[in-house]
Enzyme design. Structure first.
Site, PDB file in Angstrom:
ATOM      1  N   PRO A 224       0.882  -1.175   0.106  1.00 32.17           N
ATOM      2  CG  PRO A 224      -0.265  -1.037   2.068  1.00 32.17           C
ATOM      3  CD  PRO A 224       0.559  -1.816   1.165  1.00 32.17           C
TER       4      PRO A 224
ATOM      5  CD  GLU B  82       0.657  -5.074  11.048  1.00 37.63           C
ATOM      6  OE1 GLU B  82       1.239  -3.808  10.830  1.00 37.63           O
ATOM      7  OE2 GLU B  82      -0.397  -5.173  11.185  1.00 37.63           O
TER       8      GLU B  82
ATOM      9  CG  ASP C 277      -3.705   2.347 -27.126  1.00 36.56           C
ATOM     10  OD1 ASP C 277      -3.302   3.087 -25.784  1.00 36.56           O
ATOM     11  OD2 ASP C 277      -3.124   1.340 -27.237  1.00 36.56           O
TER      12      ASP C 277
ATOM     13  NE  ARG D  17      -7.951  -2.869 -20.257  1.00 36.35           N
ATOM     14  CZ  ARG D  17      -9.372  -2.815 -20.968  1.00 36.35           C
ATOM     15  NH1 ARG D  17      -9.954  -3.848 -20.690  1.00 36.35           N
ATOM     16  NH2 ARG D  17      -9.552  -1.911 -21.741  1.00 36.35           N
TER      17      ARG D  17
HETATM   18  N1  SAM Z   1       1.376  -1.847   7.103  1.00 36.98           N
HETATM   19  C1  SAM Z   1       1.513  -3.000   5.907  1.00 36.98           C
HETATM   20  C2  SAM Z   1       2.342  -2.403   4.855  1.00 36.98           C
HETATM   21  O1  SAM Z   1       2.394  -1.252   4.481  1.00 36.98           O
HETATM   22  O2  SAM Z   1       2.831  -3.345   3.713  1.00 36.98           O
HETATM   23  C3  SAM Z   1       0.188  -3.355   5.488  1.00 36.98           C
HETATM   24  C4  SAM Z   1      -0.126  -4.459   5.236  1.00 36.98           C
HETATM   25  S1  SAM Z   1      -1.406  -4.999   4.760  1.00 36.98           S
HETATM   26  C5  SAM Z   1      -2.840  -5.440   5.784  1.00 36.98           C
HETATM   27  C6  SAM Z   1      -1.148  -6.744   3.896  1.00 36.98           C
HETATM   28  C7  SAM Z   1      -0.678  -6.914   2.567  1.00 36.98           C
HETATM   29  O3  SAM Z   1      -1.812  -6.576   1.652  1.00 36.98           O
HETATM   30  C8  SAM Z   1       0.342  -5.982   2.189  1.00 36.98           C
HETATM   31  O4  SAM Z   1       1.407  -6.607   2.550  1.00 36.98           O
HETATM   32  C9  SAM Z   1       0.226  -5.665   0.655  1.00 36.98           C
HETATM   33  O5  SAM Z   1       1.063  -6.990   0.135  1.00 36.98           O
HETATM   34  C10 SAM Z   1      -1.200  -5.982   0.411  1.00 36.98           C
HETATM   35  N2  SAM Z   1      -1.954  -4.719   0.143  1.00 36.98           N
HETATM   36  C11 SAM Z   1      -2.808  -4.007   0.901  1.00 36.98           C
HETATM   37  N3  SAM Z   1      -3.100  -2.937   0.481  1.00 36.98           N
HETATM   38  C12 SAM Z   1      -2.775  -3.053  -0.748  1.00 36.98           C
HETATM   39  C13 SAM Z   1      -2.525  -1.796  -1.747  1.00 36.98           C
HETATM   40  N4  SAM Z   1      -3.317  -0.629  -1.650  1.00 36.98           N
HETATM   41  N5  SAM Z   1      -2.012  -1.918  -2.889  1.00 36.98           N
HETATM   42  C14 SAM Z   1      -1.147  -3.186  -2.954  1.00 36.98           C
HETATM   43  N6  SAM Z   1      -1.072  -4.087  -1.996  1.00 36.98           N
HETATM   44  C15 SAM Z   1      -1.762  -3.945  -0.761  1.00 36.98           C
END
Ligand code: SAM
Length: 221
Positions: A98, A126, A179, A164
């Site tokens: 994220p 986490e 496109d 895609r």
């Molecule tokens: N604090 C953690 C971090 O920053 O990675 C958040 C962990 S989240 C609960 C668990 C997993 O969900 C992350 O390690 C990531 O792989 C995925 N994830 C959560 N939100 C995401 C997002 N907006 N884009 C991409 N992957 C996401």
């Protein structure tokens, strides 16, 4: 395009990949998707793939070793066993995060153009031990400013969007709306829809047959 997904929940991908355009693309061989589960290679006797975070805090962190072992194996095996003689495999590794750079159509296009194989590493809990990013040289990529429970949905979003851009996935090249001038406001028949006594009309310009005017309208809607 070959997608490789490192995840402890491979079943989450089943329904999306087994229908519609993704299924057709897989059946045609335009894309492939393979899964690798850290639980299958963890050296922990209880099959654990996570541990408590250094520095404290709630939740668990995905351990680096099983992920690194899989990642090394994917690149090595794919290169040795499946290398088509005519094409050099070009790998890209993406850690779903994220806090990563924002995923865009431009990123999807570049990925499809420049790589033959994309490895997704899906986090849970986490997140993933930061040394995985250091060792793999992965891009950290986010699909939006919100936190999901795991990286699987994010990987699926990216697989869809990158696919895609792969030749042969969309039946008609015209379908690649990225496109052409396209609108988010679309209509189909009938031209007049009645609902609860009120009439809802399709904008006249769209019925005019004048493509210059239609393109102009679509730029703004
Ligand atoms: N604090 C953690 C971090 O920053 O990675 C958040 C962990 S989240 C609960 C668990 C997993 O969900 C992350 O390690 C990531 O792989 C995925 N994830 C959560 N939100 C995401 C997002 N907006 N884009 C991409 N992957 C996401």
């Amino acid at each position: 395009m070959n997608f490789h997904v490192i995840t402890i929940f491979p079943n989450l991908f089943d329904s999306y990949l087994n229908d519609s355009i993704m299924k057709k693309a897989l059946d045609k061989g335009s894309i492939s998707v393979q899964f690798y589960n850290p639980r299958d290679v963890t050296k922990n006797k209880h099959k654990k793939v996570d541990d408590i975070p250094y520095g404290g805090g709630p939740g668990m962190v995905m351990m680096a070793e099983p992920i690194i072992d899989l990642w090394a194996d994917i690149t090595k095996k794919t290169l040795i066993e499946k290398l088509p003689l005519t094409k050099k495999r070009k790998f890209k590794t993406i850690i779903l995060s994220p806090g990563g750079e924002k995923f865009t159509t431009e990123y999807a296009k570049a990925s499809a153009k420049e790589h033959t194989d994309i490895i997704f590493i899906c986090g849970r809990y986490e997140g993933i031990d930061a040394r995985v990013a250091e060792i793999t040289g992965a891009d950290l990529v986010s699909i939006g400013d919100y936190v999901l429970t795991g990286g699987e949905l994010a990987a699926m979003v990216m697989i869809d969007s990158i696919s895609r851009q792969v030749d042969g996935v969309l039946g008609n090249k015209q379908s690649l709306e990225e496109d052409r001038i396209s609108s988010h406001e679309m209509y189909t028949r009938p031209a007049e829809l009645k609902y609860k006594g009120k009439k809802y009309q399709v904008p006249e310009v769209l019925q005019s047959g004048n493509h210059k005017l239609i393109d102009e309208w679509r730029k703004h809607h």
